[in-house]
Design a protein around this motif. Structure first.
Motif, short mmCIF file in Angstrom:
data_model
loop_
_atom_site.label_atom_id
_atom_site.label_comp_id
_atom_site.label_asym_id
_atom_site.label_seq_id
_atom_site.Cartn_x
_atom_site.Cartn_y
_atom_site.Cartn_z
N SER A 153 3.99 5.50 -1.37
CA SER A 153 3.87 4.40 -2.48
C SER A 153 5.07 3.27 -2.33
O SER A 153 4.92 2.17 -2.47
CB SER A 153 4.05 4.97 -4.10
OG SER A 153 2.72 5.90 -4.13
N ILE A 181 11.79 3.63 -5.63
CA ILE A 181 10.86 3.39 -6.66
C ILE A 181 11.53 3.13 -8.24
O ILE A 181 10.92 2.48 -8.95
CB ILE A 181 9.72 4.46 -6.97
CG1 ILE A 181 8.87 4.69 -5.82
CG2 ILE A 181 8.95 4.30 -8.10
CD1 ILE A 181 7.91 5.81 -5.67
N SER A 188 -4.42 7.24 -3.48
CA SER A 188 -3.15 7.30 -4.71
C SER A 188 -2.09 6.32 -4.46
O SER A 188 -1.66 5.58 -5.63
CB SER A 188 -2.77 8.77 -4.96
OG SER A 188 -3.90 9.74 -4.99
N SER A 189 -1.54 6.56 -3.45
CA SER A 189 -0.55 5.52 -3.07
C SER A 189 -0.78 3.98 -3.30
O SER A 189 -0.12 3.14 -3.87
CB SER A 189 0.24 5.57 -1.89
OG SER A 189 0.64 6.90 -1.65
N ILE A 209 3.09 10.85 -1.49
CA ILE A 209 2.49 9.76 -2.18
C ILE A 209 3.67 8.99 -2.80
O ILE A 209 3.48 7.95 -2.64
CB ILE A 209 1.87 10.41 -3.61
CG1 ILE A 209 0.36 11.04 -3.08
CG2 ILE A 209 1.52 9.25 -4.47
CD1 ILE A 209 -0.30 11.87 -4.26
N SER A 257 13.09 7.79 -1.37
CA SER A 257 11.89 6.85 -1.91
C SER A 257 11.80 6.86 -3.46
O SER A 257 11.40 6.00 -4.26
CB SER A 257 10.60 7.56 -1.73
OG SER A 257 10.64 7.35 -0.24
N ILE A 315 -1.24 2.90 -6.97
CA ILE A 315 -0.04 2.89 -7.54
C ILE A 315 0.63 1.68 -7.23
O ILE A 315 1.37 1.17 -8.02
CB ILE A 315 0.99 4.36 -7.06
CG1 ILE A 315 0.30 5.39 -7.70
CG2 ILE A 315 2.39 3.93 -7.69
CD1 ILE A 315 0.99 6.62 -7.23
N SER A 316 0.63 1.51 -6.16
CA SER A 316 1.28 -0.14 -5.59
C SER A 316 0.65 -1.26 -6.19
O SER A 316 1.06 -2.41 -5.92
CB SER A 316 1.22 -0.02 -3.89
OG SER A 316 -0.04 -0.30 -3.29
#
Length: 371
Positions: free
Chosen positions: A200, A138, A247-248, A196, A134, A251-252
């Motif tokens: 995300s 990211i 939270s994810s 997360i 991940s 962020i996304s």
């Protein structure tokens, strides 16, 4: 002391098998060729360790129904001798070896390590590798090039395809919940951050199937907690899950330039867009599958012949200019594709195996929530 060393080495060897999904090459005819070589190489070592070192001191019980279904499944493809695809039977059986090997490996290690240690080793292995996966993904989303990644459809991390990345991340989610039972309180914040990062990146892949499955599994888990847990404990159990999901999601929401769907809004809108290419193609694929099944329900059209027959039903959609825009022409539904190619027996056994596995896990979950 010798026993401990063997266990440590076995644990490391077993953990290495979880690297197989992220070993691939787009230079070969089939992207998963390297994955298979890597998996079978490590699995062979595991099997040799089992044969040479491990002595079974107790009776191993098998679920008879599932065992019989697994044994019967390869025989359902003998319809190949009727639908003129017998020359491809060996290739089909080689494909089946992959999931059967995974089942065998899991069963062997379950016996060798014991139930509790098996869950611990598997969950830790999956979390470590999927989190690194991940982090790379990211960085790809935000166009930070750690190293050159061969990519078919970004963002795919080291799998090269956002759809494959989403599938890999979805399968890792349950192991975060399992690991939460083992990890100490002082390290739970690390597990939270890892979760997360994973969720995300899953949302950044903009995989519609991935988002739907994430939503459904989250709702099922919440429902499970409300049914199984006491009222006073529900929020404390759900709190970290809600923190990760919220939270994810936040962020996304950051717009990105990588991929065909830059934000969640465009992804959500595509669900109901009748002109969206992916929607049109999937409906065509499913309709073609149903027509193939209607024409040859008993024996099917033949192994690996779905894509060959497809143009007979919706061949006008593709031409020399737009064909390369579709990375793979298949049914996008395992059940329909098996039914269309091999007939009713193969599809029926396939469904029964899924039902048997779900039934076993449901019964096990009543005694051990890790299932």
């Amino acid at each position: 002391m010798a026993k401990n060393k063997t266990n440590i080495g076995l644990t490391i060897l077993f953990s290495l098998t979880f690297l197989s999904p992220v070993t691939y090459s787009i230079a070969v005819y089939e992207m998963d060729t390297v994955q298979r070589v890597f998996f079978f190489s490590v699995s062979l070592l595991l099997f040799l360790v089992f044969v040479l070192k491990f002595k079974i001191e107790k009776t191993i019980t098998l679920n008879r129904v599932l065992f019989i279904l697994i044994i019967l499944f390869p025989f359902t493809f003998l319809t190949a001798f009727v639908n003129n695809s017998a020359s491809l039977l060996l290739l089909k059986l080689s494909d089946i070896i992959i999931p059967l090997s995974i089942l065998l490996q899991a069963a062997l290690l379950f016996v060798m390590l014991g139930e509790d240690k098996f869950f611990k080793v598997v969950s830790y292995s999956v979390i470590i590798i999927s989190t690194l996966f991940s982090m790379i993904g990211i960085s790809e989303v935000f166009q930070i090039e750690i190293f050159s990644l061969p990519t078919v459809m970004p963002p795919g991390s080291v799998l090269g395809h956002r759809g494959f990345a989403a599938e890999y991340l979805l399968s890792a989610i349950p192991f975060f919940l399992i690991a939460n039972e083992y990890i100490g309180k002082k390290k739970k914040h690390l597990l939270l951050v890892a979760a997360i990062l994973n969720i995300s990146f899953l949302l950044f892949t903009r995989s519609r199937a991935g988002i739907i499955i994430l939503l459904i599994t989250s709702l099922i888990y919440i429902l499970f907690i409300f049914i199984r847990k006491e009222k006073g404990k529900r929020f404390s159990i759900l709190k970290p899950v809600l923190i990760v999901v919220i939270s994810s999601f936040i962020i996304s929401l950051i717009p990105v330039k990588v991929g065909e769907r830059p934000d969640l809004k465009s992804t959500a809108e595509s669900f109901f867009d009748e002109e969206f290419k992916s929607n049109i193609l999937r409906l065509n694929f499913w309709n073609a599958s149903l027509q193939m099944i209607k024409e040859d329900p008993i024996t099917g059209k033949g192994l690996y012949k779905w894509s060959g027959y497809y143009p007979q039903y919706f061949g006008d959609y593709f031409n020399d200019k737009n064909l390369f825009l579709v990375h793979n022409i298949h049914a996008h539904n395992d059940f329909l594709e098996i039914f269309a190619e091999s007939g009713i027996a193969a599809s029926l056994i396939f469904v029964l195996m899924c039902i048997a596995i779900a039934s076993i896990l449901f019964k096990k979950s009543k005694k051990n929530e890790k299932y």
